[in-house]
Motif scaffolding. Structure first.
Motif, PDB file in Angstrom:
ATOM      1  N   SER A 122      54.330  13.873  66.751  1.00  0.00           N
ATOM      2  CA  SER A 122      54.788  13.585  68.111  1.00  0.00           C
ATOM      3  C   SER A 122      55.454  12.103  68.007  1.00  0.00           C
ATOM      4  CB  SER A 122      54.180  13.898  69.463  1.00  0.00           C
ATOM      5  OG  SER A 122      52.551  12.804  68.677  1.00  0.00           O
ATOM      6  N   PHE A 123      55.337  11.274  67.373  1.00  0.00           N
ATOM      7  CA  PHE A 123      56.270  10.469  66.737  1.00  0.00           C
ATOM      8  C   PHE A 123      57.071  10.989  66.317  1.00  0.00           C
ATOM      9  CE2 PHE A 123      57.672   6.530  64.874  1.00  0.00           C
ATOM     10  CZ  PHE A 123      57.385   5.590  65.452  1.00  0.00           C
ATOM     11  N   ILE A 124      57.471  11.217  65.387  1.00  0.00           N
ATOM     12  CA  ILE A 124      58.982  12.031  64.761  1.00  0.00           C
ATOM     13  C   ILE A 124      59.592  12.686  65.362  1.00  0.00           C
ATOM     14  CG2 ILE A 124      59.610  13.215  62.814  1.00  0.00           C
ATOM     15  CD1 ILE A 124      56.710  12.239  60.916  1.00  0.00           C
ATOM     16  N   PHE A 125      59.257  13.190  65.988  1.00  0.00           N
ATOM     17  CA  PHE A 125      59.793  13.606  67.276  1.00  0.00           C
ATOM     18  C   PHE A 125      60.273  13.262  68.459  1.00  0.00           C
ATOM     19  CE2 PHE A 125      61.079  16.691  70.996  1.00  0.00           C
ATOM     20  CZ  PHE A 125      61.112  18.069  70.490  1.00  0.00           C
ATOM     21  N   GLY A 126      60.003  12.531  68.849  1.00  0.00           N
ATOM     22  CA  GLY A 126      60.326  11.201  69.235  1.00  0.00           C
ATOM     23  C   GLY A 126      61.133  10.313  68.841  1.00  0.00           C
ATOM     24  N   LEU A 127      61.752   9.961  67.958  1.00  0.00           N
ATOM     25  CA  LEU A 127      62.467   9.329  67.154  1.00  0.00           C
ATOM     26  C   LEU A 127      62.958   9.667  66.807  1.00  0.00           C
ATOM     27  CD1 LEU A 127      62.978   7.372  65.101  1.00  0.00           C
ATOM     28  CD2 LEU A 127      62.030   7.944  63.681  1.00  0.00           C
ATOM     29  N   GLY A 128      63.110  11.571  66.313  1.00  0.00           N
ATOM     30  CA  GLY A 128      64.204  12.470  65.988  1.00  0.00           C
ATOM     31  C   GLY A 128      65.429  12.982  67.360  1.00  0.00           C
ATOM     32  N   MET A 129      64.279  12.485  68.838  1.00  0.00           N
ATOM     33  CA  MET A 129      65.264  12.756  70.045  1.00  0.00           C
ATOM     34  C   MET A 129      66.493  12.096  70.440  1.00  0.00           C
ATOM     35  SD  MET A 129      61.588  13.411  72.963  1.00  0.00           S
ATOM     36  CE  MET A 129      63.011  13.153  74.067  1.00  0.00           C
ATOM     37  N   GLN A 130      66.038  10.972  70.069  1.00  0.00           N
ATOM     38  CA  GLN A 130      67.229   9.459  70.505  1.00  0.00           C
ATOM     39  C   GLN A 130      68.354   9.887  69.323  1.00  0.00           C
ATOM     40  OE1 GLN A 130      67.110   8.540  73.140  1.00  0.00           O
ATOM     41  NE2 GLN A 130      65.549   8.919  73.679  1.00  0.00           N
ATOM     42  N   LEU A 131      68.387   9.532  67.836  1.00  0.00           N
ATOM     43  CA  LEU A 131      69.116  10.409  67.046  1.00  0.00           C
ATOM     44  C   LEU A 131      69.388  11.207  67.160  1.00  0.00           C
ATOM     45  CD1 LEU A 131      67.099   8.505  64.076  1.00  0.00           C
ATOM     46  CD2 LEU A 131      68.734   7.328  65.394  1.00  0.00           C
ATOM     47  N   GLY A 132      68.905  12.204  67.408  1.00  0.00           N
ATOM     48  CA  GLY A 132      70.054  13.651  67.515  1.00  0.00           C
ATOM     49  C   GLY A 132      70.458  14.648  68.380  1.00  0.00           C
ATOM     50  N   GLY A 133      70.168  13.156  69.517  1.00  0.00           N
ATOM     51  CA  GLY A 133      70.843  13.561  70.638  1.00  0.00           C
ATOM     52  C   GLY A 133      70.282  14.633  72.104  1.00  0.00           C
ATOM     53  N   LEU A 392      61.584   3.531  68.838  1.00  0.00           N
ATOM     54  CA  LEU A 392      61.950   2.950  68.130  1.00  0.00           C
ATOM     55  C   LEU A 392      63.515   4.326  68.177  1.00  0.00           C
ATOM     56  CD1 LEU A 392      62.224   1.732  64.630  1.00  0.00           C
ATOM     57  CD2 LEU A 392      60.770   4.024  63.989  1.00  0.00           C
ATOM     58  N   GLY A 393      63.889   5.134  67.643  1.00  0.00           N
ATOM     59  CA  GLY A 393      64.580   5.888  68.037  1.00  0.00           C
ATOM     60  C   GLY A 393      65.968   5.379  68.869  1.00  0.00           C
ATOM     61  N   ILE A 394      66.118   4.939  69.933  1.00  0.00           N
ATOM     62  CA  ILE A 394      66.822   3.953  70.656  1.00  0.00           C
ATOM     63  C   ILE A 394      67.388   2.316  70.606  1.00  0.00           C
ATOM     64  CG2 ILE A 394      66.278   2.847  72.778  1.00  0.00           C
ATOM     65  CD1 ILE A 394      64.880   4.167  74.568  1.00  0.00           C
ATOM     66  N   ARG A 395      66.172   2.147  69.343  1.00  0.00           N
ATOM     67  CA  ARG A 395      66.435   0.761  68.663  1.00  0.00           C
ATOM     68  C   ARG A 395      67.885   0.515  67.245  1.00  0.00           C
ATOM     69  NH1 ARG A 395      63.605  -4.014  69.870  1.00  0.00           N
ATOM     70  NH2 ARG A 395      64.058  -4.821  67.386  1.00  0.00           N
ATOM     71  N   LEU A 396      67.668   2.415  67.273  1.00  0.00           N
ATOM     72  CA  LEU A 396      68.260   2.579  65.669  1.00  0.00           C
ATOM     73  C   LEU A 396      69.689   3.028  66.246  1.00  0.00           C
ATOM     74  CD1 LEU A 396      65.234   4.149  63.730  1.00  0.00           C
ATOM     75  CD2 LEU A 396      66.824   2.078  63.103  1.00  0.00           C
ATOM     76  N   ARG A 397      69.550   3.301  67.521  1.00  0.00           N
ATOM     77  CA  ARG A 397      71.143   4.358  68.005  1.00  0.00           C
ATOM     78  C   ARG A 397      72.250   3.245  67.645  1.00  0.00           C
ATOM     79  NH1 ARG A 397      71.518   8.835  70.520  1.00  0.00           N
ATOM     80  NH2 ARG A 397      72.634   7.836  72.482  1.00  0.00           N
ATOM     81  N   PRO A 398      72.186   2.471  67.814  1.00  0.00           N
ATOM     82  CA  PRO A 398      73.716   1.581  67.558  1.00  0.00           C
ATOM     83  C   PRO A 398      73.808   1.443  66.070  1.00  0.00           C
ATOM     84  CG  PRO A 398      71.985   0.451  69.135  1.00  0.00           C
ATOM     85  CD  PRO A 398      71.233   1.541  68.595  1.00  0.00           C
ATOM     86  N   TRP A 399      72.984   1.996  65.518  1.00  0.00           N
ATOM     87  CA  TRP A 399      73.420   1.840  63.559  1.00  0.00           C
ATOM     88  C   TRP A 399      74.154   2.516  63.730  1.00  0.00           C
ATOM     89  CZ3 TRP A 399      72.872   4.645  59.180  1.00  0.00           C
ATOM     90  CH2 TRP A 399      73.558   3.875  58.370  1.00  0.00           C
ATOM     91  N   PHE A 400      73.405   4.144  64.084  1.00  0.00           N
ATOM     92  CA  PHE A 400      74.818   4.998  64.192  1.00  0.00           C
ATOM     93  C   PHE A 400      75.478   5.395  65.239  1.00  0.00           C
ATOM     94  CE2 PHE A 400      69.834   5.973  62.661  1.00  0.00           C
ATOM     95  CZ  PHE A 400      70.696   6.710  61.190  1.00  0.00           C
ATOM     96  N   ARG A 401      76.094   4.261  65.719  1.00  0.00           N
ATOM     97  CA  ARG A 401      77.038   4.498  66.982  1.00  0.00           C
ATOM     98  C   ARG A 401      77.613   5.140  67.414  1.00  0.00           C
ATOM     99  NH1 ARG A 401      79.638   2.993  61.465  1.00  0.00           N
ATOM    100  NH2 ARG A 401      80.603   0.976  61.512  1.00  0.00           N
ATOM    101  N   LEU A 402      75.756   5.089  68.051  1.00  0.00           N
ATOM    102  CA  LEU A 402      75.893   6.016  69.555  1.00  0.00           C
ATOM    103  C   LEU A 402      75.593   5.059  70.104  1.00  0.00           C
ATOM    104  CD1 LEU A 402      72.913   8.367  67.640  1.00  0.00           C
ATOM    105  CD2 LEU A 402      74.997   8.927  67.856  1.00  0.00           C
ATOM    106  N   PRO A 403      75.623   6.085  71.751  1.00  0.00           N
ATOM    107  CA  PRO A 403      76.299   5.092  72.630  1.00  0.00           C
ATOM    108  C   PRO A 403      74.550   4.540  73.725  1.00  0.00           C
ATOM    109  CG  PRO A 403      77.102   6.228  73.229  1.00  0.00           C
ATOM    110  CD  PRO A 403      76.788   6.514  71.956  1.00  0.00           C
TER     111      PRO A 403
END
Length: 404
Positions: A122-133, A392-403
Motif C-alpha cells: 500500500s505504501f508503494i502504491f501511494g507513492l506510485g499514485m502521485q508519480l503515475g498520475g 513521499l510521491g507529492i514531494r518527488l513530483r517536482p523533480w519529475f516536472r509534474l505540477p
C-alpha cells in the motif's frame, strides 16, 4: 412543456458541443462488446458491463480522482475531494456491510490478511499514485478519456501487477496475520458505527487543516455546483457535483456485490491481462505459484469476457470515453503527451502502482473503498500506508516536472 421539448432546449443551449466521432465510437464499442459478452456469458455479466460503463461516466464527470483529492489536501490545504471520498466510504459501509452479513449465500467481502505485504504494497502504491498520475480507477477513466500519459502508466501498471504476482507468495510468508473482519468483534451495527466514527475523525482533521489554511471550507462541489447550465446539461456534459458521483459509485458497488457475489475491484483484471500477454509471448505463467491458485488459474484459463473485473474495466474505459466525447474534451486530453522526466514518472509510477496493488490486495477501489464497505481492518491500514506513500510521491513530483 413536454419532456422532448425540455430535452431539445437543453441540447440547444449555447456553448454546448459534442464530439460526435468519439461519442459514436464509444457507443459502437459498448454495443459490440456488450453483444460479445451476451453471446459468451450470462446476462448478469452484461449487467456488470453496463454498471462499469456508468461508473466510468461518474468517475469522469465527477472528476472523482483519489490521487488529486489527496494531493489537494496536502498541497493546497483544500479538502473537498477527501470529504467526498469519506462520504462515499460511509454510505457504502451503511449499504454493503448489512448485505454481506445478511446470511445470503454466495456473497464474499473484500477482506485480506494484515502484514508485511499489505504495509509495503500500500505504501508503494501511494507513492506510485502521485508519480503515475492516478490510482486504479483514475488510470482507467483517464485512459478512456484519451490521456496519452496515462496510457503509458497503464501499460507499466499491468507489467507491475505481473511482477507482483510472481513475488507475492514470498511476501505472504513474511510476518502477518489472517484477515480481521470488524463484524467478528463488534457485530454488524457496531462495525458500521466504529467505521463511521473513524471516518468522522478523519473528516474533522481534514476540516481543521482547511480552516487553518483558508478560514473556511469548500462546500459547493459537494452539493449542486455547476447547475447554472441546468440539470440535464450538467448530467450529460459535466462537471458533476461530488454528491452525484458519490451516489452512483456507492450504488454501483452495491449492485456489483449483488450480481457478482464480490465487491467492485479493478487491478486483478490488470494481472490477468498481463499474464495472458506473457503467455502469448511464450511464457508459461503456471510455473509461478500465484497462477496455480484456484481463482487466478481459472481466470488465466478462461476468456476475459467471463472475468467480472475485466468486463467492468472494459465498460469503465468505454463509459469514460463516452463521457469525454459528450463533454467535447477527448481531443483536449489526447494532446497531453509525456516527455523526458514526465515519461519516466509514468513508467516508474506505473510499475509501483502495479507491484503495490498486487502486494497490497488491490487499489483505492478494491482494497480501500470495497475493503471499508466490507468492514475489513486491512482497508484502514491500507489507507494509512497508502496516504503515507502519497506524501513521499507529492514531494518527488517536482523533480519529475509534474505540477502540484
Amino acid at each position: 412543456m413536454t419532456d422532448s421539448a425540455v430535452l431539445q432546449t437543453g441540447l440547444q443551449q449555447p456553448g454546448w458541443q459534442v464530439d460526435r466521432f468519439i461519442v459514436a465510437t464509444a457507443l459502437a464499442g459498448l454495443a459490440l462488446l456488450g453483444g460479445l459478452i451476451w453471446l459468451e456469458t450470462a446476462p448478469f455479466m452484461v449487467a456488470l458491463f453496463v454498471i462499469g460503463s456508468v461508473l466510468g461516466m461518474a468517475l469522469y464527470h465527477g472528476a472523482f480522482g483519489f490521487t488529486a483529492g489527496w494531493r489537494n489536501l496536502v498541497v493546497k490545504k483544500r479538502g473537498a475531494g477527501m470529504r467526498a471520498q469519506l462520504m462515499l466510504f460511509g454510505l457504502s459501509s451503511l449499504i454493503m456491510v448489512p448485505m454481506l452479513y445478511s446470511g445470503q449465500a454466495g456473497l464474499v467481502g473484500a477482506v485480506a490478511p494484515v502484514g508485511t505485504s499489505l504495509v509495503v504494497g500500500s505504501f508503494i502504491f501511494g507513492l506510485g499514485m502521485q508519480l503515475g498520475g492516478g490510482c486504479g480507477s483514475g488510470t482507467l477513466f483517464t485512459v478512456g478519456a484519451g490521456n496519452i500519459r496515462m496510457v503509458v502508466t497503464l501499460v507499466f501498471f499491468i507489467a507491475g501487477t505481473v511482477l507482483g504476482s510472481i513475488h507475492l507468495p514470498w511476501w505472504l510468508d513474511q510476518p502477518g496475520f489472517d484477515p480481521v473482519p470488524l463484524v467478528n468483534t463488534f457485530g454488524v451495527s457496531g462495525a458500521i458505527i466504529v467505521q463511521l466514527l473513524g471516518l468522522g475523525l478523519i473528516a474533522r482533521w481534514v476540516n481543521r487543516v482547511e480552516r487553518k489554511a483558508h478560514g473556511n471550507l469548500e462546500r459547493g462541489e459537494l452539493l449542486w455546483k455547476g447547475q447554472e447550465h441546468g440539470v440535464f446539461r450538467t448530467l450529460i456534459s459535466g462537471r458533476w457535483p461530488f454528491t452525484w458521483a458519490i451516489l452512483i459509485l456507492a450504488a454501483g458497488n452495491a449492485l456489483t456485490l449483488a450480481l457478482s457475489g464480490a465487491p467492485w475491484s479493478i487491478t486483478f483484471a490488470f494481472n490477468v491481462w498481463g499474464a495472458k500477454a506473457m503467455e502469448v509471448m511464450g511464457v508459461n505463467m503456471s510455473q509461478f505459484e500465484f497462477w496455480t491458485w484456484e481463482y487466478p488459474a481459472m481466470a488465466l484459463k478462461d476468456s476475459m469476457l467471463t472475468n467480472a473485473p475485466s468486463v467492468m474495466n472494459f465498460g469503465l474505459l468505454l463509459g469514460a470515453m463516452l463521457a469525454a466525447g459528450l463533454a467535447n474534451r477527448f481531443n483536449e486530453a489526447s494532446r497531453s503527451r509525456p516527455e523526458g522526466r514526465q515519461f519516466l514518472a509514468s513508467v516508474v509510477g506505473g510499475l509501483l502502482l502495479g507491484y503495490g496493488a498486487r502486494l497490497g490486495f488491490g487499489c483505492n477501489i478494491g482494497a480501500l473503498f470495497s475493503g471499508i464497505a466490507s468492514a475489513s481492518l486491512h482497508a484502514w491500514i491500507w489507507f494509512v500506508c497508502a496516504f503515507s506513500g502519497s506524501l513521499l510521491g507529492i514531494r518527488l513530483r517536482p523533480w519529475f516536472r509534474l505540477p502540484n
